[in-house]
Design a protein around this motif. Structure first.
Motif, PDB file in Angstrom:
ATOM      1  N   GLN A  44     -27.961  43.402   4.562  1.00 60.40           N
ATOM      2  CA  GLN A  44     -27.014  42.383   5.335  1.00 60.40           C
ATOM      3  C   GLN A  44     -26.523  41.447   4.324  1.00 60.40           C
ATOM      4  O   GLN A  44     -25.213  41.191   4.348  1.00 60.40           O
ATOM      5  N   GLN A  45     -27.151  40.938   3.603  1.00 55.87           N
ATOM      6  CA  GLN A  45     -26.858  39.962   2.657  1.00 55.87           C
ATOM      7  C   GLN A  45     -25.871  40.736   1.648  1.00 55.87           C
ATOM      8  O   GLN A  45     -24.899  39.753   1.226  1.00 55.87           O
ATOM      9  N   LEU A  46     -26.176  41.907   1.314  1.00 56.47           N
ATOM     10  CA  LEU A  46     -25.416  42.524   0.332  1.00 56.47           C
ATOM     11  C   LEU A  46     -24.095  42.600   0.858  1.00 56.47           C
ATOM     12  O   LEU A  46     -22.823  42.360   0.215  1.00 56.47           O
ATOM     13  N   GLN A  47     -23.900  43.144   2.126  1.00 56.00           N
ATOM     14  CA  GLN A  47     -22.666  42.864   2.746  1.00 56.00           C
ATOM     15  C   GLN A  47     -21.922  41.666   2.706  1.00 56.00           C
ATOM     16  O   GLN A  47     -20.760  41.873   2.617  1.00 56.00           O
ATOM     17  N   ASP A  48     -22.590  40.587   2.823  1.00 55.34           N
ATOM     18  CA  ASP A  48     -22.018  39.280   3.033  1.00 55.34           C
ATOM     19  C   ASP A  48     -21.328  39.235   1.431  1.00 55.34           C
ATOM     20  O   ASP A  48     -20.111  38.620   1.509  1.00 55.34           O
ATOM     21  N   GLN A  50     -20.582  41.291  -0.504  1.00 53.07           N
ATOM     22  CA  GLN A  50     -19.248  42.145  -0.721  1.00 53.07           C
ATOM     23  C   GLN A  50     -18.097  41.321  -0.051  1.00 53.07           C
ATOM     24  O   GLN A  50     -16.879  41.573  -0.593  1.00 53.07           O
ATOM     25  N   GLN A  51     -18.188  40.945   1.076  1.00 55.63           N
ATOM     26  CA  GLN A  51     -17.064  40.369   1.838  1.00 55.63           C
ATOM     27  C   GLN A  51     -16.593  39.013   0.917  1.00 55.63           C
ATOM     28  O   GLN A  51     -15.339  39.016   0.916  1.00 55.63           O
ATOM     29  N   LYS A  52     -17.325  38.355   0.413  1.00 55.53           N
ATOM     30  CA  LYS A  52     -16.988  37.439  -0.604  1.00 55.53           C
ATOM     31  C   LYS A  52     -16.313  37.669  -1.651  1.00 55.53           C
ATOM     32  O   LYS A  52     -15.140  37.287  -1.899  1.00 55.53           O
ATOM     33  N   LEU A  53     -16.421  39.095  -2.231  1.00 54.51           N
ATOM     34  CA  LEU A  53     -15.705  39.356  -3.298  1.00 54.51           C
ATOM     35  C   LEU A  53     -14.519  40.141  -2.737  1.00 54.51           C
ATOM     36  O   LEU A  53     -13.408  39.930  -3.553  1.00 54.51           O
ATOM     37  N   ASP A  54     -14.456  40.505  -1.529  1.00 59.50           N
ATOM     38  CA  ASP A  54     -13.104  41.069  -1.017  1.00 59.50           C
ATOM     39  C   ASP A  54     -12.158  40.024  -0.835  1.00 59.50           C
ATOM     40  O   ASP A  54     -10.923  40.387  -0.471  1.00 59.50           O
ATOM     41  N   GLN A  55     -12.678  38.863  -0.657  1.00 61.66           N
ATOM     42  CA  GLN A  55     -11.606  37.661  -0.200  1.00 61.66           C
ATOM     43  C   GLN A  55     -10.888  37.249  -1.374  1.00 61.66           C
ATOM     44  O   GLN A  55     -11.247  37.073  -2.310  1.00 61.66           O
TER      45      GLN A  55
END
Length: 55
Positions: A44-48, A50-55
């Motif tokens: 879950q933290q890794l997905q978070d 990833q979202q930060k990178l995608d922003q």
């Protein structure tokens, strides 16, 4: 020795607001490497991350 999750976390946290493509790619690779061995909470933290990178 640090595990893949810790390495990915450090890579994402070390990025500036506008990371270079190399920085983003390195962080992306670290996240992908960590994901396979991560616990459910770590995933879950890794997905978070990833979202930060995608922003």
């Amino acid at each position: 020795m640090e595990n893949f999750f810790d390495r990915a976390k450090k890579k994402v946290q070390g990025l500036t607001n506008k990371p270079s493509q190399d920085d983003s790619a390195t962080a992306q690779e670290a996240i992908q490497s960590a994901y396979n061995d991560a616990s459910a909470e770590e995933k879950q933290q890794l997905q978070d991350f990833q979202q930060k990178l995608d922003q």
